[in-house]
Motif scaffolding. Structure first.
Motif, PDB file in Angstrom:
ATOM      1  N   GLU A   1       0.806  -1.230   0.000  1.00 47.10           N
ATOM      2  CA  GLU A   1       0.000   0.000   0.000  1.00 47.10           C
ATOM      3  C   GLU A   1       0.836   1.275   0.000  1.00 47.10           C
ATOM      4  N   VAL A   2       2.129   1.164   0.287  1.00 46.40           N
ATOM      5  CA  VAL A   2       2.950   2.373   0.459  1.00 46.40           C
ATOM      6  C   VAL A   2       4.287   2.234  -0.269  1.00 46.40           C
ATOM      7  N   ARG A   3       4.570   3.226  -1.108  1.00 41.05           N
ATOM      8  CA  ARG A   3       5.909   3.404  -1.696  1.00 41.05           C
ATOM      9  C   ARG A   3       6.265   4.854  -1.461  1.00 41.05           C
ATOM     10  N   PHE A   4       7.414   5.105  -0.857  1.00 41.75           N
ATOM     11  CA  PHE A   4       7.837   6.439  -0.442  1.00 41.75           C
ATOM     12  C   PHE A   4       9.052   6.874  -1.254  1.00 41.75           C
ATOM     13  N   VAL A   5       8.880   7.946  -2.035  1.00 43.22           N
ATOM     14  CA  VAL A   5       9.985   8.532  -2.789  1.00 43.22           C
ATOM     15  C   VAL A   5      10.209   9.942  -2.246  1.00 43.22           C
ATOM     16  N   GLN A   6      11.448  10.211  -1.835  1.00 43.63           N
ATOM     17  CA  GLN A   6      11.819  11.544  -1.353  1.00 43.63           C
ATOM     18  C   GLN A   6      12.931  12.082  -2.238  1.00 43.63           C
ATOM     19  N   MET A   7      12.759  13.335  -2.696  1.00 45.27           N
ATOM     20  CA  MET A   7      13.738  13.976  -3.572  1.00 45.27           C
ATOM     21  C   MET A   7      13.996  15.393  -3.068  1.00 45.27           C
ATOM     22  N   THR A   8      15.232  15.856  -3.273  1.00 49.90           N
ATOM     23  CA  THR A   8      15.620  17.163  -2.762  1.00 49.90           C
ATOM     24  C   THR A   8      16.267  17.990  -3.860  1.00 49.90           C
ATOM     25  N   PRO A   9      15.842  19.252  -4.009  1.00 52.10           N
ATOM     26  CA  PRO A   9      16.533  20.147  -4.947  1.00 52.10           C
ATOM     27  C   PRO A   9      17.952  20.426  -4.446  1.00 52.10           C
ATOM     28  N   PRO A  10      18.899  20.649  -5.347  1.00 47.40           N
ATOM     29  CA  PRO A  10      20.266  20.927  -4.921  1.00 47.40           C
ATOM     30  C   PRO A  10      20.327  22.137  -3.985  1.00 47.40           C
ATOM     31  N   GLY A  11      20.996  21.976  -2.844  1.00 51.00           N
ATOM     32  CA  GLY A  11      21.180  23.070  -1.907  1.00 51.00           C
ATOM     33  C   GLY A  11      20.009  23.332  -0.980  1.00 51.00           C
ATOM     34  N   SER A  12      18.939  22.553  -1.080  1.00 50.66           N
ATOM     35  CA  SER A  12      17.740  22.801  -0.281  1.00 50.66           C
ATOM     36  C   SER A  12      17.730  21.976   0.996  1.00 50.66           C
ATOM     37  N   ALA A  13      17.171  22.552   2.055  1.00 49.56           N
ATOM     38  CA  ALA A  13      16.950  21.815   3.304  1.00 49.56           C
ATOM     39  C   ALA A  13      15.565  21.179   3.315  1.00 49.56           C
ATOM     40  N   CYS A  14      14.738  21.493   2.320  1.00 54.88           N
ATOM     41  CA  CYS A  14      13.378  20.950   2.233  1.00 54.88           C
ATOM     42  C   CYS A  14      13.290  20.020   1.022  1.00 54.88           C
ATOM     43  N   SER A  15      12.634  18.897   1.217  1.00 55.75           N
ATOM     44  CA  SER A  15      12.480  17.902   0.165  1.00 55.75           C
ATOM     45  C   SER A  15      11.015  17.776  -0.227  1.00 55.75           C
ATOM     46  N   ILE A  16      10.793  17.059  -1.326  1.00 58.48           N
ATOM     47  CA  ILE A  16       9.440  16.680  -1.711  1.00 58.48           C
ATOM     48  C   ILE A  16       9.313  15.169  -1.541  1.00 58.48           C
ATOM     49  N   ALA A  17       8.077  14.705  -1.356  1.00 60.47           N
ATOM     50  CA  ALA A  17       7.819  13.274  -1.272  1.00 60.47           C
ATOM     51  C   ALA A  17       6.582  12.956  -2.094  1.00 60.47           C
ATOM     52  N   PHE A  18       6.619  11.828  -2.764  1.00 58.90           N
ATOM     53  CA  PHE A  18       5.462  11.341  -3.508  1.00 58.90           C
ATOM     54  C   PHE A  18       5.538   9.830  -3.535  1.00 58.90           C
TER      55      PHE A  18
END
Length: 123
Positions: free
Chosen positions: A38-55
């Motif tokens: 039921e769950v697949r977790f992808v986390q990605m971060t822009p270069p130089g950022s302390a905040c990431s996105i998840a989908f």
């Protein structure tokens, strides 16, 4: 007390297509974990950022494409425009405003992003 924004959920329909798109934009893949059926977790971060996105699967209940006006900040809007264009991202022309210069793009689901240079060009 510090409160740090570290992760934003991005609603997508196709996890692999979204991952490939954000890699093309230049984001780094931090995690791609199938947690369960039921769950697949992808986390990605822009270069130089302390905040990431998840989908992924089971990450958010928002409708794919409903995220509007996510904003990242760069030192040079010309460099950002050139880099995104060279990576094959459909990016807008540079939009100069009194409060900064912007370019805009959307991911394959229509989640919209703005890239801002905080000082207007030529100032």
């Amino acid at each position: 007390m510090d409160i740090k924004l570290e992760l934003i959920g991005v609603p997508v329909t196709d996890i692999d297509r979204a991952k490939a798109f954000y890699e093309r934009v230049g984001f780094h893949t931090d995690h791609d974990i199938p947690v369960s059926e039921e769950v697949r977790f992808v986390q990605m971060t822009p270069p130089g950022s302390a905040c990431s996105i998840a989908f992924g699967k089971g990450i958010t209940e928002m409708a794919p494409g409903s995220l509007d006006n996510m904003q990242v900040v760069v030192a040079s809007i010309e460099e950002a425009h050139g880099d995104l264009s060279a990576r094959g991202i459909d990016v807008s022309a540079i939009d100069d405003q009194p409060w900064g210069s912007f370019v805009y793009f959307a991911d394959p689901d229509g989640n919209r992003w703005s890239v801002q240079q905080t000082t207007p060009r030529g100032k």
